[in-house]
Scaffold this motif. Structure first.
Motif, short mmCIF file in Angstrom:
data_model
loop_
_atom_site.label_atom_id
_atom_site.label_comp_id
_atom_site.label_asym_id
_atom_site.label_seq_id
_atom_site.Cartn_x
_atom_site.Cartn_y
_atom_site.Cartn_z
N ASP A 1 0.84 -1.21 0.00
CA ASP A 1 0.00 0.00 0.00
C ASP A 1 0.87 1.26 0.00
OD1 ASP A 1 -2.35 -1.39 -0.07
OD2 ASP A 1 -2.73 -1.29 2.08
N ILE A 2 1.96 1.24 0.77
CA ILE A 2 2.85 2.40 0.79
C ILE A 2 3.59 2.54 -0.53
CG2 ILE A 2 4.89 3.40 1.90
CD1 ILE A 2 3.90 2.31 4.54
N ARG A 3 3.99 1.41 -1.11
CA ARG A 3 4.62 1.45 -2.44
C ARG A 3 3.67 2.12 -3.45
NH1 ARG A 3 8.44 -1.57 -5.25
NH2 ARG A 3 8.66 -3.07 -3.51
N ASP A 4 2.40 1.69 -3.45
CA ASP A 4 1.42 2.25 -4.38
C ASP A 4 1.25 3.75 -4.16
OD1 ASP A 4 1.09 -0.29 -5.37
OD2 ASP A 4 -0.81 -0.66 -4.32
N PHE A 5 1.19 4.15 -2.90
CA PHE A 5 1.02 5.58 -2.56
C PHE A 5 2.19 6.41 -3.08
CE2 PHE A 5 2.17 8.78 0.79
CZ PHE A 5 1.22 9.73 0.43
N ILE A 6 3.40 5.96 -2.83
CA ILE A 6 4.59 6.72 -3.24
C ILE A 6 4.69 6.79 -4.76
CG2 ILE A 6 7.12 6.70 -3.26
CD1 ILE A 6 6.99 5.57 -0.41
N GLU A 7 4.45 5.67 -5.43
CA GLU A 7 4.58 5.64 -6.89
C GLU A 7 3.46 6.43 -7.57
OE1 GLU A 7 7.04 1.48 -7.55
OE2 GLU A 7 4.85 1.47 -7.80
N LEU A 8 2.25 6.35 -7.02
CA LEU A 8 1.13 7.08 -7.62
C LEU A 8 1.32 8.58 -7.48
CD1 LEU A 8 -1.71 7.04 -8.90
CD2 LEU A 8 -2.65 6.97 -6.58
N ARG B 1 4.21 10.07 -6.90
CA ARG B 1 5.57 10.44 -7.33
C ARG B 1 6.18 11.43 -6.33
NH1 ARG B 1 6.68 8.09 -11.92
NH2 ARG B 1 5.00 7.55 -13.38
N LEU B 2 6.21 11.00 -5.08
CA LEU B 2 6.62 11.88 -3.99
C LEU B 2 8.08 12.31 -4.11
CD1 LEU B 2 4.93 10.05 -0.99
CD2 LEU B 2 4.07 12.02 -2.26
N ALA B 3 8.31 13.57 -3.76
CA ALA B 3 9.68 14.10 -3.74
C ALA B 3 10.39 13.70 -2.46
CB ALA B 3 9.66 15.61 -3.87
N GLY B 4 9.63 13.37 -1.42
CA GLY B 4 10.23 12.98 -0.14
C GLY B 4 9.15 12.47 0.80
N VAL B 5 9.58 11.81 1.86
CA VAL B 5 8.65 11.19 2.80
C VAL B 5 9.12 11.42 4.23
CG1 VAL B 5 7.69 9.00 3.60
CG2 VAL B 5 7.97 9.38 1.17
N SER C 1 8.35 4.18 11.62
CA SER C 1 9.68 4.70 11.30
C SER C 1 10.78 3.75 11.75
CB SER C 1 9.88 6.08 11.94
OG SER C 1 9.72 6.00 13.35
N GLU C 2 10.40 2.73 12.54
CA GLU C 2 11.37 1.75 13.02
C GLU C 2 11.22 0.41 12.29
OE1 GLU C 2 9.61 2.23 16.73
OE2 GLU C 2 10.31 4.31 16.79
N ASP C 3 10.37 0.37 11.24
CA ASP C 3 10.10 -0.86 10.51
C ASP C 3 11.14 -1.05 9.40
OD1 ASP C 3 8.92 -2.71 8.48
OD2 ASP C 3 7.20 -2.66 9.83
N LYS C 4 11.96 -2.09 9.52
CA LYS C 4 13.05 -2.31 8.56
C LYS C 4 12.53 -2.61 7.17
CE LYS C 4 16.36 -3.92 12.04
NZ LYS C 4 17.20 -5.05 12.52
N ARG C 5 11.36 -3.23 7.07
CA ARG C 5 10.79 -3.51 5.74
C ARG C 5 10.46 -2.21 5.02
NH1 ARG C 5 5.56 -6.44 7.08
NH2 ARG C 5 5.62 -4.79 8.66
N LEU C 6 9.91 -1.26 5.77
CA LEU C 6 9.56 0.03 5.16
C LEU C 6 10.81 0.79 4.74
CD1 LEU C 6 7.62 2.24 4.36
CD2 LEU C 6 7.52 2.97 6.74
N GLU D 1 14.77 1.17 -1.90
CA GLU D 1 14.54 0.57 -3.22
C GLU D 1 13.92 1.58 -4.19
OE1 GLU D 1 11.29 -2.40 -5.25
OE2 GLU D 1 11.82 -2.77 -3.16
N LEU D 2 12.97 2.38 -3.70
CA LEU D 2 12.30 3.36 -4.55
C LEU D 2 13.14 4.62 -4.77
CD1 LEU D 2 8.65 3.10 -3.12
CD2 LEU D 2 9.59 2.04 -5.20
N ASP D 3 14.28 4.71 -4.06
CA ASP D 3 15.19 5.85 -4.20
C ASP D 3 14.47 7.17 -3.92
OD1 ASP D 3 17.64 7.04 -4.63
OD2 ASP D 3 17.29 7.33 -6.78
N VAL D 4 13.66 7.16 -2.85
CA VAL D 4 12.93 8.37 -2.47
C VAL D 4 13.54 8.91 -1.18
CG1 VAL D 4 11.18 7.07 -1.17
CG2 VAL D 4 10.65 9.36 -1.99
N ASP D 5 13.70 10.22 -1.10
CA ASP D 5 14.21 10.85 0.12
C ASP D 5 13.26 10.58 1.28
OD1 ASP D 5 16.50 11.90 -0.88
OD2 ASP D 5 15.79 13.94 -1.05
N TYR D 6 13.82 10.31 2.45
CA TYR D 6 12.95 10.14 3.60
C TYR D 6 13.67 10.55 4.87
CZ TYR D 6 15.49 5.79 4.67
OH TYR D 6 16.46 4.86 4.97
N VAL D 7 12.87 10.95 5.86
CA VAL D 7 13.36 11.28 7.19
C VAL D 7 12.50 10.54 8.20
CG1 VAL D 7 13.82 13.10 8.88
CG2 VAL D 7 14.09 13.58 6.44
#
Length: 347
Positions: free
Chosen positions: A121-128, A130-134, A141-146, A152-158
């Motif tokens: 669901d988060i993959r779909d949200f980010i790709e749909l 086309r987020l510049a950052g998250v 925020s502590e989930d290693k899978r996320l 993998e999606l090469d999206v900026d995140y904090v």
């Protein structure tokens, strides 16, 4: 990178890639992408250095990849699965404080970390979008899978999270020293003469819940006390769970004279339990919370609580995403401190 390294690369007549440009320019691949796409967030000095190396080694961007980059929006995502509504609102407001006037907008996305489709669901949200950052809030925020997905999606995140002294977090993070504020809360109640002290924990598995319990315990131990397991009850950072936990604790034969709840929502739930049992605050029962949310000043008496600067933390997270990578700090740490009001009193 030295001139010799650049010349050596040219002489090898190897087809240049974006990774080669990043290595030779001593910047990240994302910074090279921003230079290629003429992003205004790159410093002039960095842009000139990257462009010079692109020209020297003959790098030609993939038109298809560049097209995808151009279609990336000016949207920042705020992703959360947190039952504390006021905390989420504070985070939204803080992020908006940073984004105002930047040309970027905030998109809020609640999720369910227990769902089988949590990651997809988060993959779909980010790709749909086309987020510049998250910006990702605890506990996800502590989930290693996320975190692996975002890489993998090469999206900026904090990540926003609590500091754990024995854990190396990595990546960009905005962290809070929650243990310090909770230690102050434990010491405060002990100094007021309370010995029978109830404790409402946060949800199991949350780093914040672990840190707050550890800090509160340290504060009690500094005065020869400890958490009494008979006066401890599980909460879920919600008003309803705080109410139920307080009723459970206050039904014990050794009824406590004070309760520390791991957030303000649960502390207000304890207010309701006290009212239903005919207990006066603070004459019969002192109550202390955590967050210093707006409701802390709206209840009567005003709530003694630990201040968590959540709005400032979210602002710092969003500002990190707006800042050129070469100028970012890996970690920004916020302190927490006790705010004494009228819900606690000497025994």
């Amino acid at each position: 990178m030295s001139e010799d390294a650049i010349e050596e690369f040219i002489q090898r007549r190897k087809k240049a890639t974006i990774n080669d440009v990043a290595r030779l320019a001593r910047v990240s691949k994302k910074t090279v992408s921003r230079v290629i796409n003429k992003s205004p967030s790159v410093r002039a000095e960095t842009r000139d250095r990257v462009n010079a190396i692109i020209e020297r080694i003959g790098f030609r961007p993939d038109p298809q990849a560049r097209g995808l980059a151009f279609r990336r929006s000016f949207l920042i995502g705020l992703i959360y699965d947190n039952p504390n509504a006021q905390y989420v609102v504070n985070m939204q407001m803080g992020a908006l404080d940073a984004l105002r006037g930047s040309g970027s907008e905030l998109v809020v996305h609640p999720c369910d970390r227990h769902s089988e489709r949590f990651i997809e669901d988060i993959r779909d949200f980010i790709e749909l979008q086309r987020l510049a950052g998250v910006i990702i809030l605890p506990p996800i925020s502590e989930d290693k899978r996320l975190l692996a997905l975002l890489e993998e999606l090469d999206v900026d995140y904090v990540r926003v999270s609590a500091v754990q002294p024995t854990t190396t977090t990595g990546g960009y993070a905005v962290l809070s020293k929650e243990r310090i504020g909770c230690r102050a809360a434990g010491e405060h109640l002990a100094q007021l003469g309370h010995k029978q002290i109830g404790f409402i924990t946060g949800p199991e598995g949350y780093v914040s819940a672990i840190e707050r319990r550890a800090g509160f315990r340290e504060g009690l131990q500094a005065h020869g006390l400890d958490i009494n397991w008979e006066l401890e009850a599980q909460g879920a950072y919600t008003f309803e769970s705080g109410h139920a936990a307080a009723l459970k604790i206050l039904d014990r034969p050794n009824r406590p004279t004070a309760i520390f709840a791991s957030n303000d929502e649960m502390a207000i739930g304890a207010y309701k339990a006290a009212f239903e049992l005919g207990l006066r605050i603070p004459a019969d029962l002192s109550i202390c919370g955590y967050d210093d949310s707006p409701m802390a000043l709206r209840v009567s008496p005003p709530l003694t609580t630990v201040n968590l600067p959540s709005r400032d933390m979210a602002k710092a997270a969003a500002m990190t995403l707006l800042t050129d990578e070469d100028d970012r700090r890996d970690e920004i740490i916020f302190e927490s401190g006790l705010v004494v009001r009228e819900s606690t009193a000497r025994l």
